[in-house]
Enzyme design. Sequence first.
Site, PDB file in Angstrom:
ATOM      1  N   CYS A 139     -74.640 -68.492  18.799  1.00  0.00           N
ATOM      2  CA  CYS A 139     -73.928 -69.619  18.171  1.00  0.00           C
ATOM      3  C   CYS A 139     -72.688 -70.080  18.925  1.00  0.00           C
ATOM      4  CB  CYS A 139     -73.534 -69.237  16.740  1.00  0.00           C
ATOM      5  SG  CYS A 139     -74.948 -68.897  15.708  1.00  0.00           S
ATOM      6  N   ASP A 140     -72.549 -69.738  20.188  1.00  0.00           N
ATOM      7  CA  ASP A 140     -71.347 -70.125  20.922  1.00  0.00           C
ATOM      8  C   ASP A 140     -71.712 -70.600  22.326  1.00  0.00           C
ATOM      9  OD1 ASP A 140     -68.639 -70.519  21.247  1.00  0.00           O
ATOM     10  OD2 ASP A 140     -68.186 -68.415  21.664  1.00  0.00           O
ATOM     11  N   PRO A 141     -72.563 -71.661  22.423  1.00  0.00           N
ATOM     12  CA  PRO A 141     -73.064 -72.070  23.743  1.00  0.00           C
ATOM     13  C   PRO A 141     -72.182 -73.055  24.497  1.00  0.00           C
ATOM     14  CG  PRO A 141     -74.149 -73.342  22.072  1.00  0.00           C
ATOM     15  CD  PRO A 141     -73.216 -72.386  21.351  1.00  0.00           C
ATOM     16  N   HIS A 142     -70.874 -72.825  24.526  1.00  0.00           N
ATOM     17  CA  HIS A 142     -70.011 -73.731  25.290  1.00  0.00           C
ATOM     18  C   HIS A 142     -70.119 -73.414  26.786  1.00  0.00           C
ATOM     19  CE1 HIS A 142     -66.922 -70.678  26.009  1.00  0.00           C
ATOM     20  NE2 HIS A 142     -67.096 -70.309  24.742  1.00  0.00           N
TER      21      HIS A 142
ATOM     22  N   ASN B 112     -69.675 -69.991  28.429  1.00  0.00           N
ATOM     23  CA  ASN B 112     -70.626 -68.927  28.121  1.00  0.00           C
ATOM     24  C   ASN B 112     -71.982 -69.129  28.782  1.00  0.00           C
ATOM     25  OD1 ASN B 112     -68.865 -67.439  26.592  1.00  0.00           O
ATOM     26  ND2 ASN B 112     -69.531 -68.285  24.645  1.00  0.00           N
TER      27      ASN B 112
END
Length: 127
Positions: A33-36, A39
């Site tokens: 849930c953190d595909p910035h 990452n």
Amino acid sequence: RLDRDASPDVPRLCGVAINAYLTMLLDTGVLHCDPHPGNLLRTTDGKLCILDWGMTLAVPDDLQYALLEFIAHINTEDYDSIPQDFINLGFSPEDVSLERLQSSGITEGLSFAFRQLSQGGGPKKMQ
């Protein structure tokens, strides 16, 4: 970081990232849930590396398809379908009808935001 890497295979790795996220969603039911951009990295041997697995979500079977539809509607700029997506995903209170969501202005607001974001630069570039 994929967004700062000038390697010619970065577009291919973006496709790999999309496939990886669809596989997570549809095959395993667990989503990173953190595909910035910080990452998502290109390794020195040309592979995709997804970092920071501290924020994951188990997606129940009944929501997997609804989430996929929501993503597809955003990608195809079918913003008029998003109010129904919000209902399907449980994002709106149960007593809020589709008609109320459609007349709330949410479609116009989201379409403005997503069109701005699709031009690149993230939220800082939004006007």
